[in-house]
Scaffold this active site. Structure first.
Site, PDB file in Angstrom:
ATOM      1  N   HIS A   1      55.397  89.639 -45.094  1.00  0.00           N
ATOM      2  CA  HIS A   1      55.058  88.365 -44.461  1.00  0.00           C
ATOM      3  C   HIS A   1      54.370  88.603 -43.118  1.00  0.00           C
ATOM      4  CE1 HIS A   1      55.378  84.288 -42.927  1.00  0.00           C
ATOM      5  NE2 HIS A   1      55.799  83.893 -44.114  1.00  0.00           N
TER       6      HIS A   1
ATOM      7  N   ALA B   1      59.392  93.373 -28.754  1.00  0.00           N
ATOM      8  CA  ALA B   1      59.653  92.071 -29.381  1.00  0.00           C
ATOM      9  C   ALA B   1      58.401  91.253 -29.626  1.00  0.00           C
ATOM     10  CB  ALA B   1      60.631  91.268 -28.526  1.00  0.00           C
ATOM     11  N   GLY B   2      57.230  91.712 -29.168  1.00  0.00           N
ATOM     12  CA  GLY B   2      55.986  91.015 -29.446  1.00  0.00           C
ATOM     13  C   GLY B   2      55.874  89.686 -28.744  1.00  0.00           C
TER      14      GLY B   2
ATOM     15  N   GLY C   1      55.541  82.923 -19.938  1.00  0.00           N
ATOM     16  CA  GLY C   1      55.851  84.342 -19.952  1.00  0.00           C
ATOM     17  C   GLY C   1      54.703  85.206 -19.478  1.00  0.00           C
TER      18      GLY C   1
ATOM     19  N   HIS D   1      55.421  91.719 -25.211  1.00  0.00           N
ATOM     20  CA  HIS D   1      56.692  92.428 -25.042  1.00  0.00           C
ATOM     21  C   HIS D   1      56.607  93.704 -25.884  1.00  0.00           C
ATOM     22  CE1 HIS D   1      60.941  93.416 -25.301  1.00  0.00           C
ATOM     23  NE2 HIS D   1      61.201  92.499 -24.374  1.00  0.00           N
ATOM     24  N   PRO D   2      56.890  94.864 -25.300  1.00  0.00           N
ATOM     25  CA  PRO D   2      56.654  96.125 -26.016  1.00  0.00           C
ATOM     26  C   PRO D   2      57.368  96.258 -27.357  1.00  0.00           C
ATOM     27  CG  PRO D   2      57.983  96.447 -24.036  1.00  0.00           C
ATOM     28  CD  PRO D   2      57.421  95.075 -23.965  1.00  0.00           C
TER      29      PRO D   2
END
Length: 301
Positions: free
Chosen positions: A85, A174-175, A166, A171-172
């Protein structure tokens, strides 16, 4: 639990469908919390994704969702994530749906509060989508997700794709995440008796609205390697205007052109009763049938 006077549904999608311990830690945020009720959690190993369905009053639901997002960000590393997905973050998407005593503007406001709080506490870049979107080109989740996790570092550098909340970056581990408010959506998948992914892709192109197909239908082809088949994965964004049976029948027609059978279909998460009643009435050829004739619908009024 006391009766809820204001009810919102939330259907967060997390990019983990294989590690049961991680999934349970995420879901635990919704258990035994006053003002919140966990309705469903479905995981899919091929998609490597789990979909949680929860309802609650605005403030308790907000707290539960933020807690679950924190658990997911801490436990899911997208640098190692593989699945069929499309995905862009550990917490991929967080939609809020008004159910009872809550207007769409109120749902939008709650989604913005959650997005802002998650961005600040988790250092997570967040896009607002659907009814919460800040620009027309951000309404469609597929447009936001295009490029997926691997392509996001370059995408967010473009001024038109700066996150709404943000850091201006990814985020390295968590994307990025999409948060928004929308009408009820039916996640519906149709499985085909072939391993040829191009057939699923071709049928998806023919049925989705973006390519000239059915209105309120989004679709893509997905390979289910463990089962040796492919799937047309569908999001129905307004089942009251494009019924499930129309999608199913059109897929069956297109599959027949390839000499391929439909071997099954599935609902991911929960589905409004009306969506199934409409489809049952079609196949049973019921005349003048209404949802009000379903016993349970009258009992729960």
């Amino acid at each position: 639990m006391p009766a809820m006077t204001k009810i919102l549904e939330c259907v967060p999608n997390f990019s983990e469908g294989r590690d049961l311990e991680k999934i349970e830690r995420i879901v635990q945020a919704f258990r035994s919390r006053e003002g919140v009720k966990l309705l469903d959690c479905q995981r899919d190993e091929d998609h490597n994704r789990c979909v949680v369905t929860v309802v609650g009053e605005p403030e308790p639901l907000k707290a539960a969702v933020l807690e679950a997002m924190g658990v997911a960000v801490a436990g899911i590393d997208m640098r190692w994530h593989k699945g069929q997905h499309p995905r862009m973050g550990a917490v991929d998407v967080v939609p809020f749906i008004p159910v009872k005593g809550v207007s769409m503007p109120e749902a939008v406001e709650l989604s913005r509060q959650v997005a802002k709080a998650a961005a600040e506490t988790l250092q997570l870049p967040i896009f607002l989508y659907e009814e919460s979107a800040t620009a027309v080109h951000r309404r469609n989740l597929a447009d936001i997700r295009k490029g997926q996790f691997e392509g996001m570092p370059e995408k967010v550098k473009q001024p038109e794709w700066k996150p709404d909340f943000g850091p201006v970056g990814v985020h390295p581990s968590a994307g990025v995440t999409a948060v928004g408010a929308r009408m009820p959506l039916v996640a519906y998948n149709v499985n085909l008796g072939t391993a040829n992914l191009e057939i699923a892709n071709d049928i998806a192109r023919k049925i989705r609205h973006l390519s000239g197909g059915l209105r309120y239908c989004k679709a893509l082809g997905i390979g289910l390697k463990d089962r040796g088949i492919v799937q047309v994965s569908i999001n129905m964004t307004d089942y009251t205007k494009t019924a499930l049976y129309r999608v199913f029948e059109l897929i069956r027609i297109e599959a027949r052109r390839w000499g391929v059978p439909v071997v099954g279909s599935e609902i991911v998460g929960l589905v409004p009763m009306g969506a199934l009643v409409d489809t049952a009435a079609y196949y049973l050829q019921l005349e003048n049938f209404k949802t009000e004739q379903v016993l349970e619908s009258r009992i729960y009024e």
